[in-house]
Structure formats: structure tokens, C-alpha cells
Design a protein around this motif. Structure first.
Motif, PDB file in Angstrom:
ATOM      1  N   GLY A 120      15.779  56.914  12.989  1.00  0.00           N
ATOM      2  CA  GLY A 120      16.932  56.882  12.335  1.00  0.00           C
ATOM      3  C   GLY A 120      16.791  56.124  10.962  1.00  0.00           C
ATOM      4  O   GLY A 120      17.196  56.616   9.642  1.00  0.00           O
ATOM      5  N   LEU A 121      16.217  54.939  11.173  1.00  0.00           N
ATOM      6  CA  LEU A 121      16.097  53.905   9.993  1.00  0.00           C
ATOM      7  C   LEU A 121      15.104  54.435   8.951  1.00  0.00           C
ATOM      8  O   LEU A 121      15.264  54.048   7.896  1.00  0.00           O
ATOM      9  N   ILE A 122      14.305  55.098   9.550  1.00  0.00           N
ATOM     10  CA  ILE A 122      13.043  55.683   8.775  1.00  0.00           C
ATOM     11  C   ILE A 122      13.610  56.874   7.964  1.00  0.00           C
ATOM     12  O   ILE A 122      13.283  56.866   6.525  1.00  0.00           O
ATOM     13  N   TYR A 123      14.378  57.813   8.637  1.00  0.00           N
ATOM     14  CA  TYR A 123      15.016  58.957   8.035  1.00  0.00           C
ATOM     15  C   TYR A 123      15.844  58.303   6.900  1.00  0.00           C
ATOM     16  O   TYR A 123      16.023  58.796   5.770  1.00  0.00           O
ATOM     17  N   GLY A 124      16.817  57.467   7.041  1.00  0.00           N
ATOM     18  CA  GLY A 124      17.722  56.774   6.272  1.00  0.00           C
ATOM     19  C   GLY A 124      17.057  56.156   5.014  1.00  0.00           C
ATOM     20  O   GLY A 124      17.450  56.318   3.959  1.00  0.00           O
ATOM     21  N   THR A 125      15.925  55.423   5.258  1.00  0.00           N
ATOM     22  CA  THR A 125      15.302  54.683   3.928  1.00  0.00           C
ATOM     23  C   THR A 125      14.688  55.801   3.041  1.00  0.00           C
ATOM     24  O   THR A 125      14.987  55.970   1.889  1.00  0.00           O
ATOM     25  N   ILE A 126      14.112  56.968   3.749  1.00  0.00           N
ATOM     26  CA  ILE A 126      13.478  57.975   2.906  1.00  0.00           C
ATOM     27  C   ILE A 126      14.583  58.562   2.039  1.00  0.00           C
ATOM     28  O   ILE A 126      14.511  59.273   1.033  1.00  0.00           O
ATOM     29  N   SER A 127      15.858  59.013   2.831  1.00  0.00           N
ATOM     30  CA  SER A 127      17.032  59.809   2.426  1.00  0.00           C
ATOM     31  C   SER A 127      17.716  59.028   1.139  1.00  0.00           C
ATOM     32  O   SER A 127      17.923  59.585   0.067  1.00  0.00           O
ATOM     33  N   THR A 177      12.884  52.470  -9.950  1.00  0.00           N
ATOM     34  CA  THR A 177      14.201  52.521  -8.947  1.00  0.00           C
ATOM     35  C   THR A 177      13.663  53.150  -7.520  1.00  0.00           C
ATOM     36  O   THR A 177      14.035  52.793  -6.488  1.00  0.00           O
ATOM     37  N   VAL A 178      12.549  54.097  -7.582  1.00  0.00           N
ATOM     38  CA  VAL A 178      11.888  54.579  -6.023  1.00  0.00           C
ATOM     39  C   VAL A 178      11.453  53.323  -5.368  1.00  0.00           C
ATOM     40  O   VAL A 178      11.803  53.196  -4.175  1.00  0.00           O
ATOM     41  N   PRO A 179      10.556  52.396  -5.913  1.00  0.00           N
ATOM     42  CA  PRO A 179      10.124  51.244  -5.204  1.00  0.00           C
ATOM     43  C   PRO A 179      11.238  50.372  -4.855  1.00  0.00           C
ATOM     44  O   PRO A 179      11.314  49.769  -3.653  1.00  0.00           O
ATOM     45  N   PHE A 180      12.348  50.184  -5.854  1.00  0.00           N
ATOM     46  CA  PHE A 180      13.269  49.231  -5.382  1.00  0.00           C
ATOM     47  C   PHE A 180      14.171  49.780  -3.862  1.00  0.00           C
ATOM     48  O   PHE A 180      14.218  49.027  -3.286  1.00  0.00           O
ATOM     49  N   ASN A 181      14.445  50.906  -4.067  1.00  0.00           N
ATOM     50  CA  ASN A 181      14.797  51.624  -2.816  1.00  0.00           C
ATOM     51  C   ASN A 181      14.480  51.461  -1.609  1.00  0.00           C
ATOM     52  O   ASN A 181      14.623  51.550  -0.611  1.00  0.00           O
ATOM     53  N   LEU A 182      13.008  51.903  -1.916  1.00  0.00           N
ATOM     54  CA  LEU A 182      12.003  51.867  -0.696  1.00  0.00           C
ATOM     55  C   LEU A 182      12.117  50.633  -0.210  1.00  0.00           C
ATOM     56  O   LEU A 182      12.300  50.427   1.076  1.00  0.00           O
ATOM     57  N   LEU A 183      11.979  49.507  -1.027  1.00  0.00           N
ATOM     58  CA  LEU A 183      11.688  48.222  -0.583  1.00  0.00           C
ATOM     59  C   LEU A 183      13.226  47.803   0.328  1.00  0.00           C
ATOM     60  O   LEU A 183      13.148  46.895   1.448  1.00  0.00           O
TER      61      LEU A 183
END
Length: 206
Positions: A120-127, A177-183
């Protein structure tokens, strides 16, 4: 008699849950006040850990509770700190937050195991990473530029100063933005995964 007792118990549980959501929302707001700048992103991108509180609340109380905690956190921030983007920033942050917590809590509540929590946390991070990129590209950055009266090129230049490969809005989103949210997703997920089982009994206690 049993029906009356059952109704009374449901009412007590409802009040208890509302109180928990309110406390967690307020706590998430307080955590939201402490943010950390990152070296690969412009100064207006700061890392916060408020979603840790929202996710823990959602894991313990359900996806709907996560939505309420997220909404209360944003509402309190709007009330006490105001807005510089006529609410578009707050709405965007709410949607990005939901993109993180809803998939994570929904998957976990299908089967409450550590494996499902991880999935779930992986899905949430990707989403969240995808939603954050889209919303920043189409809403947040243009709105920030408009309301702050800063040319969009000037915002992009802030990114270029950090990473010379940022030469336009799309590159800004992909390389900042993408690296920020991914981290953020990875760090928040790790904290939740490690700490949830230790703190959940306190939240679930009637």
C-alpha cells in the motif's frame, strides 16, 4: 434492551473516533509547521512529515478517517497561516496528500498484514509522485507564478540554478518535483512502516 445498548455503544464509538480524528488532524498540522529544505529543489519545496500522522491514523481507523485527518490538517493550515494562492495551493496539497494516503490505507485494510502495508505504501508513493507532478505542472507552479507575480521563467531559473538540466517547466517537474515527492514518499513510508505497530494500540484504544 440489547438494541439500546448497541446503539449507545455505536454512538460512543462514533464520538470516540471523531475525537481521535480531530486530535490526529491537529497533530498533523503541528508537524506540518516543521519542514526541511532539500539541496536538489528550489527553496519553496520543503520536506514535511505530516503525512506520517495521516497514514498512521488511516491505518488504524480506515481510509475515510485518513481523508478527514488530511482535510482537517489543510483547513487548520489555511486558518492559521492563510493562503497566497487563493486556495489553489491548499486544494492541490489536499489532492496530492489523498493520492498518497488513500491507496496506502485502502490496500492495507483489504488485509491487515505487514506485506499489504508495504504494498500500500509503495502504491501510495507512486500515486503521489505522479499526482504531484501533474498538479505542479498544471496548477501549483502557474498559480504560484500568478499570485506571487513572479514570472514562470524566474521560477524555472531557480531550478536551473540548482540543476543546469532544468530548462523548462516540464524539466523542472521531472527533475525537481518528481524526485522531491518520491523521496518524501519513501521517507514517510519507512517511518510509518517502522512505527505503526508500536503506536497503533494507543489510537485504537477505546
Amino acid at each position: 434492551m440489547s438494541a439500546g445498548v448497541s446503539t449507545k455503544n455505536r454512538s460512543r464509538m462514533s464520538v470516540n473516533t471523531i475525537a481521535k480524528v480531530s486530535i490526529l488532524g491537529a497533530l498533523a498540522f503541528l508537524v506540518m509547521l516543521f519542514e526541511i529544505p532539500l539541496p536538489f529543489a528550489p527553496a519553496f519545496y520543503k520536506l514535511g512529515f505530516d503525512e506520517v500522522i495521516v497514514l498512521i491514523g488511516g491505518f488504524a481507523l480506515g481510509p475515510w478517517a485518513a481523508v478527514c485527518i488530511e482535510a482537517l490538517k489543510i483547513a487548520l493550515n489555511l486558518l492559521f497561516n492563510g493562503t497566497i494562492t487563493a486556495g489553489t495551493g491548499e486544494l492541490s496539497n489536499f489532492l496530492i496528500g489523498l493520492a498518497f494516503v488513500l491507496p496506502a490505507t485502502f490496500v492495507y485494510h483489504q488485509n491487515k498484514t505487514r506485506k499489504n502495508a508495504c504494498i500500500g505504501l509503495i502504491y501510495g508513493t507512486i500515486s503521489m509522485t505522479i499526482m504531484g507532478g501533474l498538479i505542479n505542472y498544471f496548477i501549483i507552479l502557474p498559480a504560484y507564478s500568478f499570485f506571487m507575480k513572479i514570472p514562470l521563467d524566474a521560477l524555472i531559473a531557480m531550478g536551473t540554478a540548482i540543476n543546469p538540466n532544468i530548462n523548462g517547466l516540464l524539466a523542472f517537474v521531472l527533475l525537481s518535483t518528481v524526485p522531491f515527492n518520491l523521496l518524501k514518499g519513501v521517507l514517510v513510508s519507512l517511518i510509518v512502516f517502522i512505527s505503526y505497530k508500536k503506536v497503533s494500540p494507543v489510537i485504537k484504544k477505546q
